[in-house]
Design a protein around this motif. Structure first.
Motif, short mmCIF file in Angstrom:
data_model
loop_
_atom_site.label_atom_id
_atom_site.label_comp_id
_atom_site.label_asym_id
_atom_site.label_seq_id
_atom_site.Cartn_x
_atom_site.Cartn_y
_atom_site.Cartn_z
N ILE A 192 0.82 -1.20 0.00
CA ILE A 192 0.00 0.00 0.00
C ILE A 192 0.87 1.26 0.00
N ARG A 193 1.68 1.44 1.04
CA ARG A 193 2.47 2.67 1.10
C ARG A 193 3.53 2.72 0.01
N GLN A 194 4.31 1.67 -0.13
CA GLN A 194 5.37 1.71 -1.12
C GLN A 194 4.81 1.80 -2.54
N TRP A 195 3.72 1.13 -2.78
CA TRP A 195 3.05 1.21 -4.09
C TRP A 195 2.72 2.68 -4.41
N SER A 196 2.19 3.38 -3.40
CA SER A 196 1.84 4.79 -3.61
C SER A 196 3.08 5.64 -3.86
N TYR A 197 4.11 5.42 -3.07
CA TYR A 197 5.35 6.18 -3.28
C TYR A 197 5.93 5.93 -4.68
N ASP A 198 5.90 4.67 -5.11
CA ASP A 198 6.51 4.31 -6.40
C ASP A 198 5.79 4.97 -7.58
N HIS A 199 4.54 5.36 -7.38
CA HIS A 199 3.77 5.94 -8.48
C HIS A 199 3.77 7.47 -8.49
N ILE A 200 4.54 8.07 -7.59
CA ILE A 200 4.63 9.54 -7.60
C ILE A 200 5.35 10.02 -8.85
N GLU A 201 6.42 9.33 -9.25
CA GLU A 201 7.16 9.75 -10.45
C GLU A 201 6.31 9.62 -11.72
N PRO A 202 5.61 8.48 -11.94
CA PRO A 202 4.69 8.44 -13.10
C PRO A 202 3.61 9.51 -13.05
N TYR A 203 3.18 9.87 -11.83
CA TYR A 203 2.19 10.94 -11.69
C TYR A 203 2.79 12.26 -12.15
N ARG A 204 4.04 12.54 -11.74
CA ARG A 204 4.71 13.76 -12.18
C ARG A 204 4.81 13.80 -13.70
N THR A 205 5.17 12.66 -14.29
CA THR A 205 5.31 12.58 -15.75
C THR A 205 3.98 12.88 -16.44
N ALA A 206 2.90 12.30 -15.93
CA ALA A 206 1.58 12.54 -16.52
C ALA A 206 1.17 14.00 -16.38
N LEU A 207 1.49 14.61 -15.23
CA LEU A 207 1.18 16.02 -15.04
C LEU A 207 1.87 16.88 -16.09
N ALA A 208 3.14 16.58 -16.34
CA ALA A 208 3.92 17.38 -17.29
C ALA A 208 3.48 17.15 -18.72
N ALA A 209 2.97 15.94 -19.02
CA ALA A 209 2.70 15.58 -20.41
C ALA A 209 1.27 15.91 -20.85
N TRP A 210 0.26 15.58 -20.02
CA TRP A 210 -1.11 15.70 -20.52
C TRP A 210 -2.18 15.91 -19.46
N LEU A 211 -1.92 15.53 -18.24
CA LEU A 211 -3.00 15.41 -17.25
C LEU A 211 -3.63 16.76 -16.91
N THR A 212 -2.83 17.80 -16.70
CA THR A 212 -3.41 19.09 -16.31
C THR A 212 -4.18 19.72 -17.46
N ALA A 213 -3.78 19.42 -18.71
CA ALA A 213 -4.50 19.97 -19.85
C ALA A 213 -5.82 19.24 -20.08
N ASP A 214 -5.94 18.03 -19.57
CA ASP A 214 -7.10 17.19 -19.84
C ASP A 214 -8.17 17.28 -18.75
N ALA A 215 -7.71 17.39 -17.50
CA ALA A 215 -8.64 17.30 -16.36
C ALA A 215 -8.80 18.66 -15.67
N HIS A 216 -9.93 18.83 -15.00
CA HIS A 216 -10.16 20.02 -14.18
C HIS A 216 -9.47 19.82 -12.84
N PRO A 217 -8.43 20.63 -12.51
CA PRO A 217 -7.67 20.38 -11.28
C PRO A 217 -8.33 21.01 -10.05
N VAL A 218 -8.22 20.31 -8.94
CA VAL A 218 -8.68 20.83 -7.66
C VAL A 218 -7.52 20.64 -6.67
N ASP A 219 -6.95 21.75 -6.22
CA ASP A 219 -5.84 21.70 -5.27
C ASP A 219 -6.41 21.37 -3.89
N THR A 220 -6.12 20.16 -3.43
CA THR A 220 -6.69 19.70 -2.17
C THR A 220 -5.68 19.77 -1.02
N SER A 221 -4.61 20.54 -1.20
CA SER A 221 -3.56 20.61 -0.17
C SER A 221 -4.13 21.00 1.19
#
Length: 347
Positions: free
Chosen positions: A138-167
């Motif tokens: 669970i935890r390590q799986w989530s950590y391991d997918h942070i880098e693919p998440y960063r890649t998707a953000l830079a490539a297409w994700l923010t242009a495709d989806a409506h973002p909501v900053d939940t910080s």
């Protein structure tokens, strides 16, 4: 009926936010595709499961997500709230395109907390004490997918989806913002081509276009997986060559002035869930550099396009489709059309 797809990194709080959201959107239901992944672990042989690192890589999972969402909406109508991480654009296109083919619009929302907040939430996440290797799974799986998440953000994700900053938001506060974005249209339905799935055999026409180096044009449609030739299904009462010309103009912006020459006619046998049918490839000729420069940028229909050699096409096209291309190139060299069955020339 519509789908609100809540995307985000593992640990972003999608499921808890989705549970709050269904209380705010009238006539809405929660659908968690992870349930399908869990069922597949019981249905598929261990050898097949071991071949993939994630159940999202299983074509059957993606197909069942589409079919289950459509079936639930047919049963319940209303709004389906789907909390699921999608970091590969081709999987997003396949699933959202499959829903669009069933006339189901998708509103894509991205939960986007700051990475420091995301890491802290993962660290604080409770792991079931009776889950074997829970910390790693669970935890390590989530950590391991942070880098693919960063890649998707830079490539297409923010242009495709409506973002909501939940910080700085609780799941309820995030759900309130999503409900308002859906209500006001600030989270619009995704712009994706609605291509109804066939219910019987079809006739489809593709057109081969070449650059000045004799490389062939391939396109990557948003509404289905895999690379293709420009073209599409022939409409009732439409001539196959004219259908290819129409599709080329719609997809690429290139207008062909002359009817292209037939290269191959290939009979594609049915392979469930597909119905097969006749596949024709025409020679659209060579584009000069000015014409090639007028190709439309990727839009609602195309994710990408490129000119490739025959060898490069072998790495992009499915085997049967590549065989169709290979024999079309031979027919172009010889100046005589070929008849194929499942990509194999006969007669």
């Amino acid at each position: 009926m519509t789908v609100v797809w809540i995307n985000g990194a593992f640990g972003a709080g999608k499921t808890t936010t989705a549970r709050e959201l269904i209380e705010l959107i009238p006539n809405s239901t929660l659908f968690d595709p992870e349930v399908i992944g869990a069922v597949l672990t019981q249905l598929l042989p261990p050898k097949r499961l071991a071949e993939v690192g994630d159940f999202q890589d299983l074509p059957i999972w993606r197909r069942l997500v589409i079919d289950t969402a459509a079936a639930m909406l047919a049963e319940l109508d209303g709004v389906l709230v789907v909390p699921m991480t999608l970091l590969r654009q081709e999987y997003r296109d396949e699933i959202f395109g499959g829903l669009a083919a069933r006339r189901i619009p998708v509103r894509h929302v991205l939960l986007a907390p700051a990475e420091t907040i995301l890491r802290q939430r993962i660290a604080d996440r409770e792991v079931p004490p009776d889950l074997p290797d829970g910390e790693m799974r669970i935890r390590q799986w989530s950590y391991d997918h942070i880098e693919p998440y960063r890649t998707a953000l830079a490539a297409w994700l923010t242009a495709d989806a409506h973002p909501v900053d939940t910080s700085a938001l609780t799941p309820y506060e995030a759900a309130v913002r999503i409900a308002e974005a859906v209500r006001t249209g600030r989270a619009p339905a995704c712009e994706i081509v609605q291509t109804p799935e066939p219910t019987s055999e079809t006739v489809a026409s593709g057109v081969l276009l070449f650059d000045e180096r004799d490389r062939v044009l391939l396109v990557d449609p948003t509404y289905k997986a895999g690379w293709e030739f420009p073209g599409g299904v022939v409409e009732p009462g439409e001539a196959p060559a004219r259908a290819g010309m129409r599709e080329v103009e719609e997809e690429t912006g290139i207008r062909l002035d002359e009817v292209p020459r037939l290269l191959v006619l290939d009979w594609e046998p049915p392979a469930p869930p597909g119905y097969g049918g006749l596949r024709l490839l025409f020679d659209g000729g060579r584009l000069d550099s000015a014409e090639a420069g007028r190709l439309l940028l990727p839009g609602p229909e195309l994710r990408d396009w490129r000119f490739v050699t025959e060898e490069e096409a072998a790495d992009l096209l499915p085997p049967v489709r590549f065989e169709r291309l290979r024999w079309a190139l031979r027919a172009r060299e010889r100046g005589a059309a070929l008849y194929l069955e499942a990509g194999i020339p006969l007669g």
